[in-house]
Scaffold this active site. Structure first.
Site, PDB file in Angstrom:
ATOM      1  CG  HIS A 142      -1.882   1.119   1.252  1.00  0.00           C
ATOM      2  ND1 HIS A 142      -2.268   1.758   2.407  1.00  0.00           N
ATOM      3  CD2 HIS A 142      -2.525   1.754   0.238  1.00  0.00           C
ATOM      4  CE1 HIS A 142      -3.102   2.729   2.093  1.00  0.00           C
ATOM      5  NE2 HIS A 142      -3.272   2.749   0.795  1.00  0.00           N
ATOM      6  CD  GLU A 154      -0.739   1.011   5.917  1.00  0.00           C
ATOM      7  OE1 GLU A 154      -1.054   1.013   7.104  1.00  0.00           O
ATOM      8  OE2 GLU A 154      -1.574   1.172   5.007  1.00  0.00           O
TER       9      GLU A 154
HETATM   10  N1  NAD Z   1      -5.807   7.235  -5.063  1.00  0.00           N
HETATM   11  C1  NAD Z   1      -5.079   7.094  -3.953  1.00  0.00           C
HETATM   12  O1  NAD Z   1      -4.739   8.063  -3.288  1.00  0.00           O
HETATM   13  C2  NAD Z   1      -4.638   5.704  -3.526  1.00  0.00           C
HETATM   14  C3  NAD Z   1      -3.639   5.598  -2.548  1.00  0.00           C
HETATM   15  C4  NAD Z   1      -3.185   4.326  -2.183  1.00  0.00           C
HETATM   16  C5  NAD Z   1      -3.730   3.196  -2.770  1.00  0.00           C
HETATM   17  N2  NAD Z   1      -4.734   3.338  -3.697  1.00  0.00           N
HETATM   18  C6  NAD Z   1      -5.296   2.108  -4.270  1.00  0.00           C
HETATM   19  O2  NAD Z   1      -4.718   1.930  -5.551  1.00  0.00           O
HETATM   20  C7  NAD Z   1      -5.657   1.254  -6.400  1.00  0.00           C
HETATM   21  C8  NAD Z   1      -5.880   2.060  -7.653  1.00  0.00           C
HETATM   22  O3  NAD Z   1      -6.461   3.297  -7.273  1.00  0.00           O
HETATM   23  P1  NAD Z   1      -6.305   4.610  -8.178  1.00  0.00           P
HETATM   24  O4  NAD Z   1      -6.587   5.755  -7.281  1.00  0.00           O
HETATM   25  O5  NAD Z   1      -5.049   4.545  -8.960  1.00  0.00           O
HETATM   26  O6  NAD Z   1      -7.572   4.401  -9.163  1.00  0.00           O
HETATM   27  P2  NAD Z   1      -7.752   5.032 -10.618  1.00  0.00           P
HETATM   28  O7  NAD Z   1      -9.226   4.976 -10.878  1.00  0.00           O
HETATM   29  O8  NAD Z   1      -7.045   6.334 -10.726  1.00  0.00           O
HETATM   30  O9  NAD Z   1      -6.985   3.997 -11.565  1.00  0.00           O
HETATM   31  C9  NAD Z   1      -7.402   2.674 -11.799  1.00  0.00           C
HETATM   32  C10 NAD Z   1      -6.999   2.374 -13.237  1.00  0.00           C
HETATM   33  O10 NAD Z   1      -7.062   0.968 -13.477  1.00  0.00           O
HETATM   34  C11 NAD Z   1      -7.550   0.776 -14.804  1.00  0.00           C
HETATM   35  N3  NAD Z   1      -8.059  -0.590 -14.892  1.00  0.00           N
HETATM   36  C12 NAD Z   1      -9.163  -1.118 -14.339  1.00  0.00           C
HETATM   37  N4  NAD Z   1      -9.269  -2.433 -14.634  1.00  0.00           N
HETATM   38  C13 NAD Z   1      -8.169  -2.739 -15.393  1.00  0.00           C
HETATM   39  C14 NAD Z   1      -7.699  -3.943 -16.001  1.00  0.00           C
HETATM   40  N5  NAD Z   1      -8.376  -5.072 -15.892  1.00  0.00           N
HETATM   41  N6  NAD Z   1      -6.550  -3.879 -16.700  1.00  0.00           N
HETATM   42  C15 NAD Z   1      -5.844  -2.724 -16.810  1.00  0.00           C
HETATM   43  N7  NAD Z   1      -6.246  -1.559 -16.260  1.00  0.00           N
HETATM   44  C16 NAD Z   1      -7.399  -1.574 -15.556  1.00  0.00           C
HETATM   45  C17 NAD Z   1      -8.601   1.858 -14.966  1.00  0.00           C
HETATM   46  O11 NAD Z   1      -8.859   2.108 -16.324  1.00  0.00           O
HETATM   47  C18 NAD Z   1      -7.908   3.039 -14.270  1.00  0.00           C
HETATM   48  O12 NAD Z   1      -7.095   3.758 -15.163  1.00  0.00           O
HETATM   49  C19 NAD Z   1      -6.923   1.049  -5.555  1.00  0.00           C
HETATM   50  O13 NAD Z   1      -6.902  -0.221  -4.988  1.00  0.00           O
HETATM   51  C20 NAD Z   1      -6.791   2.117  -4.487  1.00  0.00           C
HETATM   52  O14 NAD Z   1      -7.493   1.793  -3.307  1.00  0.00           O
HETATM   53  C21 NAD Z   1      -5.179   4.558  -4.100  1.00  0.00           C
END
Ligand code: NAD
Length: 286
Positions: A142, A154
């Site tokens: 994480h 994490e």
């Molecule tokens: N945004 C934050 O601040 C943050 C911080 C830590 C962890 N996270 C975690 O990271 C993960 C991603 O979050 P994010 O904020 O980057 O989301 P996001 O919506 O910005 O990005 C997700 C991306 O994944 C792509 N995607 C979905 N299914 C796919 C597949 N099968 N193959 C390829 N690409 C695919 C989507 O098109 C999108 O571009 C989540 O689990 C979230 O909880 C987010």
């Protein structure tokens, strides 16, 4: 030299791009799996924008930026990840989506010593490992947003995760990527979100109740408590969709109302207000 040299990433949104940048800047080869050609353009733009910012701030040179970009390749078929030694999935915070992606990676990534990792913010790793052939090679990593700037990761193992796998990943995160690692138990929200999410959702409830404006709530915590960013601005940075999914995942297991997304957050989501990534959330962005 790192034992993990060929890295894979699934998804190039906020965190996928951030992790890709961290790895490419550390000198490693990264293949990013995205959905379709348009997602390649968007992913490259996102990466380049962030690298340009690092150049402007004097963190890296123009040469470093170009070298990092050259280490990144994009693919639209999962089998492009077959030779990867560590693959991090960074698709949205949905149990079904993540399980589907991890099951596919489990099939495609051939080396039994290769590690699969999830970027989940809240879903227990044991839930994600169900249905994979070898949950012993699955860990949670994480990162925090923005990944190239924030020092913490994490590191989470489930009951089946092999101790040696956790040690190998910890060494990679600290020695190769220069991050600081805390090991967290496999429980919803791990350490940071278990504490942070109730606070963020409380700020939304305060706004919903009309107790103060978004600006006043944020100023309260920046000017009064010395936080670098107010809670509503932080939700905008993380993404309202991501926060709602994290809250839902934690509420589903813990049944603790503090984690349940407030109605205002849900109405904003339904209206397409996702925060910075859509240009508007609790605040307006250029
Ligand atoms: N945004 C934050 O601040 C943050 C911080 C830590 C962890 N996270 C975690 O990271 C993960 C991603 O979050 P994010 O904020 O980057 O989301 P996001 O919506 O910005 O990005 C997700 C991306 O994944 C792509 N995607 C979905 N299914 C796919 C597949 N099968 N193959 C390829 N690409 C695919 C989507 O098109 C999108 O571009 C989540 O689990 C979230 O909880 C987010």
């Amino acid at each position: 030299m790192s034992e993990f040299r060929r890295i894979g990433v699934v998804g190039c949104g906020v965190m996928g791009a951030g992790f890709t940048e961290v790895v490419a800047r550390a000198g490693l080869d990264v293949t990013v799996l995205v959905r379709g050609e348009k997602a390649i353009d968007r992913g490259m733009e996102r990466l380049l924008r962030s690298l340009e910012r690092a150049v402007r701030k004097g963190k890296i040179s123009g040469h470093d930026r170009d070298a990092a970009m050259q280490r990144v390749s994009f693919a639209t078929r999962a089998k492009a990840l077959h030779d990867r030694q560590l693959v991090v999935e960074a698709v949205g915070e949905s149990l079904d989506d993540k399980r589907r992606v991890l099951a596919e990676l489990d099939d495609v990534v051939q080396d039994p010593d290769a590690v699969l990792a999830s970027s989940t913010s809240s879903i227990p790793i044991s839930k994600l490992g169900q249905g994979t052939r070898d949950p012993g090679r699955l860990v949670g990593v994480h990162f925090f947003n923005p990944a190239p700037v924030m020092p913490l990761v994490e590191l989470v193992g489930s009951l089946p995760t092999r101790a040696a796998t956790l040690d190998r990943v910890e060494s990679f995160l600290t020695t190769t990527l220069g991050k600081q690692v805390v090991r967290a138990k496999d429980q919803p929200g791990f350490i940071v979100n278990a504490l942070l999410v109730p606070y963020l959702l409380a700020a939304v409830r305060m706004l919903e109740a009309g107790a103060a404006s978004a600006e006043e709530i944020d100023q309260g915590m920046t000017l009064g408590c010395g936080h670098p960013m107010g809670p509503l601005a932080l939700i905008d940075l993380i993404g309202l969709d991501t926060i709602a999914s994290i809250g839902e995942a934690m509420y589903a297991e813990l049944k603790e109302p503090l984690y349940a997304p407030p109605s205002l957050l849900l109405r904003m989501l339904e209206s397409g207000l996702l925060g910075r990534k859509s240009g508007q959330g609790f605040h307006l962005y250029a």
